[in-house]
Design a protein around this motif. Structure first.
Motif, PDB file in Angstrom:
ATOM      1  N   LEU A   1       0.798  -1.138   0.106  1.00 56.61           N
ATOM      2  CA  LEU A   1      -0.053   0.092  -0.051  1.00 56.61           C
ATOM      3  C   LEU A   1       0.707   1.103  -0.162  1.00 56.61           C
ATOM      4  N   ASP A   2       2.012   1.237   0.690  1.00 54.25           N
ATOM      5  CA  ASP A   2       2.571   2.559   0.942  1.00 54.25           C
ATOM      6  C   ASP A   2       3.196   3.267  -0.381  1.00 54.25           C
ATOM      7  N   LEU A   3       3.276   2.248  -1.520  1.00 53.16           N
ATOM      8  CA  LEU A   3       3.728   2.724  -2.625  1.00 53.16           C
ATOM      9  C   LEU A   3       2.795   3.637  -3.307  1.00 53.16           C
ATOM     10  N   TYR A   4       1.565   3.587  -2.896  1.00 56.46           N
ATOM     11  CA  TYR A   4       0.479   4.402  -3.534  1.00 56.46           C
ATOM     12  C   TYR A   4      -0.396   5.377  -2.977  1.00 56.46           C
ATOM     13  N   ARG A   5       0.173   5.431  -1.649  1.00 55.01           N
ATOM     14  CA  ARG A   5      -0.476   6.535  -0.679  1.00 55.01           C
ATOM     15  C   ARG A   5      -0.442   8.128  -1.086  1.00 55.01           C
ATOM     16  N   PRO A   6      -1.019   8.891  -0.610  1.00 52.89           N
ATOM     17  CA  PRO A   6      -0.994  10.377  -0.883  1.00 52.89           C
ATOM     18  C   PRO A   6       0.146  11.044  -0.490  1.00 52.89           C
ATOM     19  N   PRO A   7       0.513  12.195  -0.817  1.00 52.60           N
ATOM     20  CA  PRO A   7       1.594  12.758  -0.238  1.00 52.60           C
ATOM     21  C   PRO A   7       2.171  12.848   1.195  1.00 52.60           C
ATOM     22  N   ARG A   8       3.325  12.634   1.172  1.00 57.08           N
ATOM     23  CA  ARG A   8       3.913  12.912   2.305  1.00 57.08           C
ATOM     24  C   ARG A   8       4.772  14.285   2.305  1.00 57.08           C
ATOM     25  N   PRO A   9       4.306  15.011   3.157  1.00 50.43           N
ATOM     26  CA  PRO A   9       5.212  16.573   2.743  1.00 50.43           C
ATOM     27  C   PRO A   9       6.658  16.235   3.088  1.00 50.43           C
TER      28      PRO A   9
ATOM     29  N   HIS B   1       3.499  15.979  -4.296  1.00 56.24           N
ATOM     30  CA  HIS B   1       4.691  15.102  -3.844  1.00 56.24           C
ATOM     31  C   HIS B   1       5.392  14.546  -5.160  1.00 56.24           C
ATOM     32  N   THR B   2       6.476  13.786  -4.897  1.00 53.90           N
ATOM     33  CA  THR B   2       7.328  13.101  -5.947  1.00 53.90           C
ATOM     34  C   THR B   2       6.559  11.558  -5.653  1.00 53.90           C
ATOM     35  N   PRO B   3       6.526  10.868  -6.628  1.00 51.42           N
ATOM     36  CA  PRO B   3       5.891   9.542  -6.797  1.00 51.42           C
ATOM     37  C   PRO B   3       6.711   8.866  -5.758  1.00 51.42           C
ATOM     38  N   ALA B   4       5.841   8.055  -4.848  1.00 45.62           N
ATOM     39  CA  ALA B   4       6.368   7.046  -3.962  1.00 45.62           C
ATOM     40  C   ALA B   4       7.306   6.141  -4.567  1.00 45.62           C
ATOM     41  N   LEU B   5       6.895   5.653  -5.711  1.00 49.33           N
ATOM     42  CA  LEU B   5       7.822   4.409  -6.232  1.00 49.33           C
ATOM     43  C   LEU B   5       9.088   4.888  -6.912  1.00 49.33           C
ATOM     44  N   THR B   6       9.431   6.021  -7.326  1.00 44.33           N
ATOM     45  CA  THR B   6      10.569   6.313  -7.853  1.00 44.33           C
ATOM     46  C   THR B   6      11.568   7.010  -6.532  1.00 44.33           C
ATOM     47  N   GLN B   7      10.656   7.339  -5.601  1.00 42.92           N
ATOM     48  CA  GLN B   7      11.431   7.715  -4.307  1.00 42.92           C
ATOM     49  C   GLN B   7      12.243   6.349  -3.633  1.00 42.92           C
ATOM     50  N   ARG B   8      11.404   5.345  -3.567  1.00 38.01           N
ATOM     51  CA  ARG B   8      11.824   4.246  -3.209  1.00 38.01           C
ATOM     52  C   ARG B   8      13.016   3.394  -3.880  1.00 38.01           C
ATOM     53  N   LEU B   9      12.659   3.596  -5.150  1.00 34.52           N
ATOM     54  CA  LEU B   9      13.921   3.151  -5.942  1.00 34.52           C
ATOM     55  C   LEU B   9      15.328   3.928  -5.767  1.00 34.52           C
ATOM     56  N   ALA B  10      14.897   5.227  -5.721  1.00 33.20           N
ATOM     57  CA  ALA B  10      15.959   6.059  -5.262  1.00 33.20           C
ATOM     58  C   ALA B  10      16.785   5.811  -4.188  1.00 33.20           C
ATOM     59  N   ALA B  11      16.016   5.616  -3.099  1.00 30.03           N
ATOM     60  CA  ALA B  11      16.620   5.446  -1.552  1.00 30.03           C
ATOM     61  C   ALA B  11      17.440   3.989  -1.607  1.00 30.03           C
ATOM     62  N   ARG B  12      16.788   3.174  -2.206  1.00 29.63           N
ATOM     63  CA  ARG B  12      17.610   1.876  -2.354  1.00 29.63           C
ATOM     64  C   ARG B  12      18.726   1.809  -3.161  1.00 29.63           C
TER      65      ARG B  12
ATOM     66  N   ALA C   1      -7.162   5.511  -9.962  1.00 23.48           N
ATOM     67  CA  ALA C   1      -6.268   4.611  -9.140  1.00 23.48           C
ATOM     68  C   ALA C   1      -5.744   4.860  -7.769  1.00 23.48           C
ATOM     69  N   ALA C   2      -4.630   5.727  -7.709  1.00 20.39           N
ATOM     70  CA  ALA C   2      -4.147   5.946  -6.264  1.00 20.39           C
ATOM     71  C   ALA C   2      -3.139   7.460  -6.581  1.00 20.39           C
ATOM     72  N   PRO C   3      -3.476   8.037  -5.246  1.00 21.86           N
ATOM     73  CA  PRO C   3      -2.791   9.510  -5.417  1.00 21.86           C
ATOM     74  C   PRO C   3      -1.404   9.389  -5.586  1.00 21.86           C
ATOM     75  N   GLY C   4      -0.763   8.179  -4.945  1.00 21.60           N
ATOM     76  CA  GLY C   4       0.924   8.161  -4.982  1.00 21.60           C
ATOM     77  C   GLY C   4       1.525   7.917  -6.117  1.00 21.60           C
ATOM     78  N   LEU C   5       0.537   7.743  -7.216  1.00 20.09           N
ATOM     79  CA  LEU C   5       1.166   7.558  -8.539  1.00 20.09           C
ATOM     80  C   LEU C   5       1.697   8.905  -9.261  1.00 20.09           C
ATOM     81  N   ARG C   6       1.024   9.842  -8.637  1.00 21.80           N
ATOM     82  CA  ARG C   6       1.323  11.135  -9.493  1.00 21.80           C
ATOM     83  C   ARG C   6       1.407  11.235 -11.031  1.00 21.80           C
ATOM     84  N   VAL C   7       0.319  10.862 -11.474  1.00 25.73           N
ATOM     85  CA  VAL C   7       0.344  10.723 -13.315  1.00 25.73           C
ATOM     86  C   VAL C   7      -0.971  11.658 -13.454  1.00 25.73           C
ATOM     87  N   GLY C   8      -0.888  12.624 -14.199  1.00 25.48           N
ATOM     88  CA  GLY C   8      -2.222  13.124 -14.758  1.00 25.48           C
ATOM     89  C   GLY C   8      -1.966  13.526 -16.460  1.00 25.48           C
TER      90      GLY C   8
END
Lengths: 503, 503
Positions: A155-163, A361-372, B332-339
């Protein structure tokens, strides 16, 4: 609403059953009538039954045609008022809205689109664009990380913005900066959707129309655009081989009272200059004394060819005056679109507000990839590969230029992606750049990178994106263009010479 | 440079070997001297040997302390000139740079940060934020797609920008719009990093300071911010239950000659209003006649509770005057950040220029994920689930409000995420909102969403993010806040009443 005029004698030819579907022919005839102006917006069409009789087709045929045109917004049916023309076909010249005339002045500048545009034909060699090629992206490593992320995706890959960004990435960036000698706590890191967004966020957070920003001259084109978009005036301080001379900078600070100083102290884009250690300290002193914050872009600091560069200004920033900008585009791959700002605590809230309103915010998915990737044990090996290969490419470009175009002069950059080439006297970018494009090689004209006036004698060449064979071919084409443009310029001078002597 | 004054009698206490490392104590003493102002920037410290003697420590201890302070930017050593104070510790009040005072006026507005900010404590019920909760994201499907992408991940996920977005996603969006009755070719689709960026890109592409934008009143807060950031004046046209009344819109067009009209015709944020079919046609007529383009945000169109809403303006746009905005945040989900923006051909180049300078492009990875989700056979099932669940939540909120706060009135929205609640007469948002926060429930005050003045009698409640039990609890808290705020207001009125009667 007044009853619109009716067209009883509609200029519609009778459909021909041998020319395809009858209702299609009716649609096209009405479209063509609107396009030609014979049918105008507001005009009323005959009733379906009447038109069917007129054209010798069934009423169903006309009904179908009207319905299609209605769905496309060309006609509208009112009960009791008949069917009225309400729009024109999209291709109708009479209805075409002049969008390009309505564009903002910034969006109309044609050169803006050239940033990051890939080759429009495969054969063009694009020395103008600042990217490495795919052979230098850590594709294997990134793919392996992506598979790991996907395997336990949740789920946390798709959640709304974290400031401010994913806490995991903010931690990782903080540790990475620490490993480079710069101490910034995670809570002072703001994640951006790539470096360019970082510049826009900075501009949005701190600039008002009429503010002044001081930059190196020449400077990074994306920074110029971001500051100008915010309505700021950009004043350039000419760089030498050691970057911005502090005395010149101080004069400029005194004269223009800028809101911000923007610098790329290490492997500056486009000159490749490295700000000396002593100058770094003096510039921080100036910033402190004049109370002007410094934006430090450090996008190329890891791409060094000899010894590591001096520590960033941020590492020396005791007074909390420096906002440091980094990105994964050069550390990993440009397609990730992850960057960061490392800010003094007081600067963080306005930056976070500006970021939230840029794209939440920046997408969670690319942030996760970058962090790892940033914490991957293979990162250092990857950087070593990039350094070695960019160095090899630089060497190759330098040799090719010296061999094929000895009249071009330059300093050899000790890191980064770019070579800042001085054209032969008399030759200007406006002569060379089109000639080069005609020969199938693109270079970035100096004036685009100079805040005020100037730069006509320089072009920027990006060597990082090409294997030696392509560099050789690119320089061969550029040499032909220099030759041709020089001859044309000399010819023009000879032609105008008599006139000049008479005057 | 003048020789800086030397401090021979440095106010440094002798280190005490029992209080920890000696060089640490020297560092702290010098820091504290700088912080207190006894040591000023530009002042010269004693030579290492001299200070060592003075403090009764070894020269190595002093050298170590000077080196650490130098690395942190507080001191600087010059050969032949000794060691000079060049900076203050980061925590030094005297050196703290007033970042917040330097923020731009837009970045200083405190309410901006509230957009998309998650609960600052888990217990707060945030009716103010416009998201569903994770139980309504298609996590299983997105994870499955992510695993597919990761399994055959390749170079193209990491490549530099493609103007306008990934061609695969642009195709998918074009097909999706086609399936909804709107014809936009892939080459007219521009991918954005979420919907909010789309608004900024629009503003950047078409607005200059001083331009006027006409919106519904109330309207989406993110649109207000985007247009104002570009320096535009926003004029609101009050909406009724069928959206913007065309006659009022026409008066506004005539009076203000706006550059753009911004509308959310379907399940408008915040009122939930749906623009009627007839009004849609009339508004397109007005746009055509007055030659003013329309930005159509359609973020909630799929979240309908009864029958599907009328087709978007874009589906009726024969004249190429409508730019249509969509996003995956609600699909879908807000974390994607695609529009995306679906633009008339002439509008595309300035939009693409503005997008390139916002963040170059949207990450390839999230675009790929979005494209596959949009073409997934499970998309329709997912949307059906979201519709049913949001409807259930709306029903629950409506019942709870009627039961617990009958003095609040509202129209029942037939889609979207929001309920626009009219407070009891006398009660204003400035009274209610802080009381509600104190009771652990947050609501969005009307004035934030009104372009000019007004909205003090309304709050927006998002019902989409909460299970019925939380909705019940949130309304219970809100009821307590309404009660408390009403009593306070009435009390204040009684207190001021005598004064009023005297006057």
């Amino acid at each position: 609403m007044a009853r619109p005029p009716r067209t009883d004698d509609l200029p519609i030819p009778r459909p021909d059953p041998r020319s395809g579907r009858l209702s299609r022919q009716v649609v096209e005839a009405i479209e063509s009538g609107i396009r030609s102006g014979q049918l105008r917006v507001g005009q009323r069409l005959p009733a379906e039954r009447k038109l069917a009789t007129q054209l010798g087709v069934s009423r169903t045929t006309v009904t179908g045609a009207y319905q299609e045109l209605e769905a496309r917004g060309l006609l509208r049916g009112h009960v009791g008022r008949g069917t009225v023309v309400v729009g024109a076909p999209a291709d109708s010249a009479s209805a075409a809205f002049p969008w390009s005339q309505r564009a903002s002045s910034s969006a109309r500048q044609p050169w803006q689109l050239s940033l990051g545009t890939p080759a429009h034909r495969a054969d063009v060699i694009r020395f103008d664009v600042g990217w490495t090629d795919g052979s230098l992206y850590p594709v294997t490593e990134l793919n392996a990380i992506l598979r790991e992320i996907a395997a336990d995706a949740a789920l946390d890959l798709y959640r709304p913005p974290r400031p401010g960004g994913d806490p995991v990435l903010r931690e990782a960036v903080s540790r990475w900066l620490h490993s480079r000698g710069t101490e910034v706590p995670p809570e002072s890191i703001l994640i951006t959707t790539g470096g360019q967004q970082g510049l826009n966020v900075l501009a949005r957070a701190f600039l008002e129309p009429g503010d002044v920003v001081v930059t190196e001259s020449p400077t990074f084109i994306g920074a110029l655009v971001a500051f100008r978009w915010a309505g700021a005036d950009v004043i350039g301080v000419p760089v030498d081989h050691e970057g911005v001379p502090p005395d010149l900078l101080e004069e400029t600070l005194i004269r223009h009272r800028p809101k911000l100083i923007y610098l790329m102290p290490t492997f500056q884009n486009p000159t490749g200059a490295v700000l000396g250690r002593e100058r770094r300290r003096r510039i921080l002193d100036l910033a402190m004394r004049h109370r002007v914050p410094v934006i430090e872009s450090d996008l190329y600091g890891e791409i060094y060819f000899d010894e590591p560069p001096p520590p960033p200004l941020k590492a020396l920033d005791g007074a909390g005056l420096v906002i440091y900008q980094g990105s994964f585009s050069k550390l990993a791959a440009p397609g990730l679109r992850v960057g960061w700002l490392a800010a003094p605590p007081g600067a963080w809230p306005p930056l976070a507000a500006a970021k939230a309103f840029a794209d939440l915010h920046t997408p969670a998915l690319t942030q996760r990839l970058a962090a790892r990737f940033l914490e991957s044990p293979r990162l250092e090996g990857h950087l070593a590969t990039v350094r070695a290969e960019c160095r090899r490419r630089r060497d190759h470009l330098v040799s090719a230029l010296r061999r094929d175009i000895p009249r071009i002069s330059f300093r050899i950059p000790s890191g980064g992606y770019y070579l800042w080439a001085q054209l032969p006297p008399a030759l200007r970018t406006e002569d060379l750049v089109p000639a080069a494009a005609a020969h199938g090689v693109m270079v970035r004209p100096g004036p685009e990178m100079v805040p005020e006036r100037g730069g006509e004698g320089h072009v920027r060449l990006c060597f990082a994106g090409f294997e030696p064979a392509r560099l050789t071919e690119g320089v061969r084409r550029l040499a032909a263009a220099v030759e041709e443009a020089s001859q044309r310029v000399n010819g023009a001078r000879r032609e105008t010479a008599p006139t000049v002597s008479v005057v």
